[in-house]
Design a protein around this motif. Structure first.
Motif: not given
Length: 268
Positions: A141-143, A155-168, A186-188, A203-206
């Protein structure tokens, strides 16, 4: 006694066409093997793993059939064998019918395909990205985001409810209570290529529901993929039509040579 006159020209054309088929078939086979062996193959994110591997195996089978058909065609022309020419005709006919059927199905179900691809992208963002058990999906997905210059599924808003953010723990979104003070990462790979040092990190912190930073890609990957397909539909259609026309031409030549070989045998 070998064929001569117009049939001789048809023989040379058939050899040329079969060399092209051989190259096309080998390209499809190599691409399919690459897709099966490389877990970071970009197209794997467009659908579930089960559907992805089924599609790749079908693609591989078509490539093998084209390569086999090219072998039958070349040998049939060189040996002036009716059996091999008929085998070539049958193989290429099967491939052509499969192509037309697949194209018709895809056109008729284009809305359903759009939903399948969108759901797969959403699943990758929401459930799979950043998880230790799905590391290959993360790399893929990064590629995809880097190559297509996009971010998230829609869009970037999808990452707001992603498990990717559950670490914080401050990033767990509770929309029912209040989301205005919640931030998410959001990912780099969502950052644009020309950013300076540390600019991407900042810029990654929204902020949830806030304005998007111009330093990140703002278009979703599904819409970006559809846009690329629409922008190149003329080329895709032209290549597909050229391949089908080539197949029709080869079928006609194969029948002509079969008739010529049969007539020559009768005269002999």
């Amino acid at each position: 006694m070998g064929l001569n006159g117009c049939c001789s020209c048809v023989k040379y054309l058939m050899v040329l066409i079969n060399i092209l088929f051989w190259l096309i078939g080998l390209t499809i086979v190599i691409t399919s093997v690459w897709a099966l062996t490389d877990p970071t193959f970009v197209l794997s994110t467009t659908q579930s793993y089960k559907h992805y591997y089924i599609g790749v195996y079908i693609f591989l089978a078509i490539g093998l059939l084209i390569t086999l058909g090219a072998f039958f065609g070349c040998c049939g022309v060189c040996r002036e064998s009716q059996c091999l020419l008929v085998s070539f005709f049958c193989v290429i006919l099967i491939v052509m019918v499969a192509q037309i059927a697949a194209g018709a199905w895809a056109f008729h179900n284009k809305d359903k395909l759009d939903d399948i691809v969108r759901a797969s992208f959403k699943s990758s963002v929401q459930e799979e990205y950043g998880q230790s058990t799905m590391s290959t999906r993360t790399v893929t997905f990064d590629a995809l985001q880097k190559n297509l210059k996009c971010c998230g599924a829609d869009g970037p808003g999808d990452w707001a409810t992603s498990r990717f953010n559950n670490v914080d723990r401050t990033n767990i979104v509770d929309i029912a209570v209040s989301s205005m003070n919640v931030f998410y990462n959001i990912p780099e790979s969502c950052c644009k290529d020309d950013l300076k040092d540390n600019e991407c990190e900042l810029s990654r912190r929204l902020k949830f529901g806030g304005p998007l930073n111009n330093a990140i890609y703002q278009q979703g990957c599904v819409d970006k993929l559809i846009e690329i397909i629409y922008n190149n539909w003329v080329t895709i259609f032209a290549v597909t039509a050229a391949v089908i026309l080539l197949e029709l031409l080869s079928l006609t030549f194969a029948l002509s040579l079969c008739c010529a070989v049969r007539n020559q045998h009768y005269k002999a």
